[in-house]
Write an enzyme that holds these catalytic residues in place. Structure first.
Site, PDB file in Angstrom:
ATOM      1  N   HIS A 144      -4.412  -7.579   4.387  1.00  0.00           N
ATOM      2  CA  HIS A 144      -4.370  -7.283   5.820  1.00  0.00           C
ATOM      3  C   HIS A 144      -5.390  -8.112   6.583  1.00  0.00           C
ATOM      4  O   HIS A 144      -6.458  -8.469   6.071  1.00  0.00           O
ATOM      5  CB  HIS A 144      -4.535  -5.788   6.091  1.00  0.00           C
ATOM      6  CG  HIS A 144      -5.802  -5.179   5.569  1.00  0.00           C
ATOM      7  ND1 HIS A 144      -6.970  -5.132   6.301  1.00  0.00           N
ATOM      8  CD2 HIS A 144      -6.081  -4.564   4.393  1.00  0.00           C
ATOM      9  CE1 HIS A 144      -7.900  -4.513   5.600  1.00  0.00           C
ATOM     10  NE2 HIS A 144      -7.406  -4.164   4.429  1.00  0.00           N
TER      11      HIS A 144
ATOM     12  N   ASP B 233      -6.791  -7.283   9.604  1.00  0.00           N
ATOM     13  CA  ASP B 233      -7.711  -6.540  10.465  1.00  0.00           C
ATOM     14  C   ASP B 233      -8.876  -6.045   9.614  1.00  0.00           C
ATOM     15  O   ASP B 233      -8.805  -6.029   8.381  1.00  0.00           O
ATOM     16  CB  ASP B 233      -7.004  -5.374  11.159  1.00  0.00           C
ATOM     17  CG  ASP B 233      -6.373  -4.384  10.180  1.00  0.00           C
ATOM     18  OD1 ASP B 233      -6.040  -4.791   9.038  1.00  0.00           O
ATOM     19  OD2 ASP B 233      -6.214  -3.208  10.532  1.00  0.00           O
TER      20      ASP B 233
ATOM     21  N   ASP C  50     -12.848  -6.675   2.112  1.00  0.00           N
ATOM     22  CA  ASP C  50     -11.728  -5.891   2.642  1.00  0.00           C
ATOM     23  C   ASP C  50     -11.323  -6.424   4.008  1.00  0.00           C
ATOM     24  O   ASP C  50     -11.870  -6.012   5.020  1.00  0.00           O
ATOM     25  CB  ASP C  50     -12.144  -4.425   2.727  1.00  0.00           C
ATOM     26  CG  ASP C  50     -11.058  -3.528   3.272  1.00  0.00           C
ATOM     27  OD1 ASP C  50      -9.875  -3.830   3.053  1.00  0.00           O
ATOM     28  OD2 ASP C  50     -11.389  -2.516   3.934  1.00  0.00           O
TER      29      ASP C  50
ATOM     30  N   GLU D 146      -3.754  -2.460   9.161  1.00  0.00           N
ATOM     31  CA  GLU D 146      -3.904  -1.580   7.996  1.00  0.00           C
ATOM     32  C   GLU D 146      -5.028  -0.572   8.173  1.00  0.00           C
ATOM     33  O   GLU D 146      -4.973   0.528   7.623  1.00  0.00           O
ATOM     34  CB  GLU D 146      -4.167  -2.435   6.747  1.00  0.00           C
ATOM     35  CG  GLU D 146      -4.088  -1.670   5.428  1.00  0.00           C
ATOM     36  CD  GLU D 146      -5.410  -1.049   4.993  1.00  0.00           C
ATOM     37  OE1 GLU D 146      -5.398  -0.265   4.015  1.00  0.00           O
ATOM     38  OE2 GLU D 146      -6.468  -1.334   5.611  1.00  0.00           O
ATOM     39  N   GLU D 147      -6.050  -0.927   8.941  1.00  0.00           N
ATOM     40  CA  GLU D 147      -7.273  -0.120   8.968  1.00  0.00           C
ATOM     41  C   GLU D 147      -7.222   1.101   9.885  1.00  0.00           C
ATOM     42  O   GLU D 147      -8.123   1.923   9.843  1.00  0.00           O
ATOM     43  CB  GLU D 147      -8.474  -0.997   9.379  1.00  0.00           C
ATOM     44  CG  GLU D 147      -8.880  -2.043   8.351  1.00  0.00           C
ATOM     45  CD  GLU D 147      -9.495  -1.460   7.091  1.00  0.00           C
ATOM     46  OE1 GLU D 147      -9.493  -0.217   6.939  1.00  0.00           O
ATOM     47  OE2 GLU D 147      -9.961  -2.236   6.248  1.00  0.00           O
TER      48      GLU D 147
ATOM     49  N   HIS E 158     -16.125  -1.347   3.362  1.00  0.00           N
ATOM     50  CA  HIS E 158     -16.398  -0.667   4.635  1.00  0.00           C
ATOM     51  C   HIS E 158     -17.891  -0.475   4.884  1.00  0.00           C
ATOM     52  O   HIS E 158     -18.278   0.315   5.743  1.00  0.00           O
ATOM     53  CB  HIS E 158     -15.698   0.704   4.694  1.00  0.00           C
ATOM     54  CG  HIS E 158     -14.210   0.612   4.862  1.00  0.00           C
ATOM     55  ND1 HIS E 158     -13.434   1.673   5.277  1.00  0.00           N
ATOM     56  CD2 HIS E 158     -13.332  -0.410   4.672  1.00  0.00           C
ATOM     57  CE1 HIS E 158     -12.173   1.316   5.331  1.00  0.00           C
ATOM     58  NE2 HIS E 158     -12.084   0.045   4.962  1.00  0.00           N
TER      59      HIS E 158
END
Length: 437
Positions: A99, A101, A131, A165-166, A410
């Protein structure tokens, strides 16, 4: 082409090219943060860099074999489907879930600039390196290498780079829309590898998530006259205790959790507490407790939500049966015909996934991991990945892996290791090779 020749032909990751591409992509990460309504990502900023790499090898320019499809449902927020055609109709494998984003980052909290790539030895540092922008660059390099070398493969190899996605506050932008429109249907013909986990091992199980809010209504009054109040904080604490006790009785550790190696069973707990404000000498009239359920995939999300509502309904009916806190603590004021009450609401829930341990996709991923990393130890977590359960329910053989670091997922000061990404590339080439047999 023989299996060993495919791996040998595709070689190792071009580290210089990979780092150069990742530098450009991380340089966009300030504009990729996904936290609406304030921050809406512009994934096409990443798409541009990927297209700069791949269009010279595409049918779009007539210079190569790649079939490139830029699919956009919202301005500036595209998805990208890239296909390297094989010779055998219906024989296919795919890398999906990279992804474009990222979660938010506050530069004041970081030891380095989160929005530009910096290099510290083997560390590649910046928001999205783990990520999932590192995987975007990695799979782009794989597709470029295929297009440069042009090995004759039986299998079609497809890469799907996705938007949104996030955060699920806005839908119809990313892979959910691609599935709805049937653009991924042909991927059901072979293994689908979702590349958005970490630590280089197959992630064979993820948790479902049910975000909940428990609004508690009491009666506001002076704290020196507590007998005239219904304390929503005390009611909330006692009610939550009862809800948790019943949850853990109805949804205990499942035997399959041991088979899949889940680190924890299902959990139901508070994570936030709020009230409207007031003086220290004032018992508030209401409060809200919020939290989530993390559910192993062997239980049904809908069943849990119905049970939680049942618990709350029972407590509202039998409020007088709850434990109180001290001689004047009470949740009912008969003289005023008042009683405390609970209201339960849910935000959007998602289901976890248990990958098929008997599938071809799982076995080739394990063998590829063993070859590239030196050992294989599949794991499961009750962290949640959106969308993949829906893909599995649609008939896809979904397997998940990733080559960032769970410790920086994250997190502030996010980074990945170049050496891990190199091993990830080797896993990909081994998967392609094995599926030629």
């Amino acid at each position: 082409m023989a299996t060993s020749n495919v791996k040998q032909t595709l070689g190792n990751l071009n580290e210089e090219s990979f780092v150069s591409l990742l530098t450009k992509i991380i340089g966009e990460s300030m504009f990729l943060q996904n936290n609406p309504p304030e921050l809406i990502p512009e994934e096409d900023r990443v798409v541009k860099h990927v297209l700069d790499c791949l269009l010279p090898y595409s049918t779009t320019t007539g210079a190569g074999p790649l079939v490139v499809n830029h699919v956009t449902y919202f301005p500036g927020r595209g998805n990208l489907i890239v296909e390297y055609p094989g010779t055998e109709p219906g024989k296919i494998l795919s890398f999906v879930g990279m992804h474009m984003d990222v979660v938010t980052a506050d530069p004041n909290d970081w030891d380095f600039d989160p929005f530009s790539l910096s290099i510290d030895g083997d560390k590649l540092r910046g928001r999205g390196t783990t990520d999932c922008l590192g995987h975007v660059a990695l799979v782009t390099e794989l597709m470029r290498r295929l297009a440069e070398i042009k090995p004759k493969l039986k299998s079609t190899v497809v890469a799907v780079f996705i938007a949104n996605e996030e955060n699920s506050a806005i839908t119809g932008v990313g892979v959910d829309a691609l599935v709805k429109d049937g653009l991924l249907d042909k991927l059901k013909g072979g293994p689908l590898f979702w590349i958005d986990t970490a630590d280089k091992q197959p992630c064979i199980g993820t948790g479902g998530m049910i975000p909940w809010k428990l609004h508690v209504t009491g009666k506001l009054f002076h704290s020196g006259l507590a007998h005239k109040a219904i304390n929503p904080l005390e009611l909330g604490m006692e009610a939550l205790k009862e809800i948790q006790l019943r949850f853990y009785k109805d949804f205990p550790p499942h035997l399959q959790e041991q088979v899949y190696g889940f680190a924890t069973p299902s959990t139901m707990k508070p994570t936030q507490w709020s009230y409207p404000g007031g003086g220290i000498n004032q018992i508030p009239g209401e409060c809200t407790i919020a939290g989530d359920v993390r559910l192993t995939p062997f239980y049904n999300v809908k069943d849990v939500m119905e049970k939680l509502q049942e618990y709350v309904d029972d407590i509202n009916e039998y409020t007088d049966k709850l434990d109180t806190r001290g001689p004047v603590s009470k949740y009912i004021l008969p003289d005023e015909n008042l009683r405390g009450s609970l209201t339960l609401t849910f935000d959007e829930a998602m289901s976890g996934v248990a990958c098929d341990l008997d599938s071809l996709g799982f076995h080739v991923l394990c063998k590829a991991t063993l070859e590239a990393v030196g050992h294989v130890k599949p794991y499961s977590i009750t962290g949640s990945l959106p969308l993949i359960r829906e893909l599995q329910d649609e008939g896809f053989d979904v397997q998940t892996a990733g080559y960032g670091l769970m410790a920086t997922y994250h997190a502030k000061n996010e980074y990945c290791l170049l050496s891990d990404m190199c091993q990830g590339y080797q896993v990909f080439t081994s998967i392609i090779s094995q599926l030629e047999d």
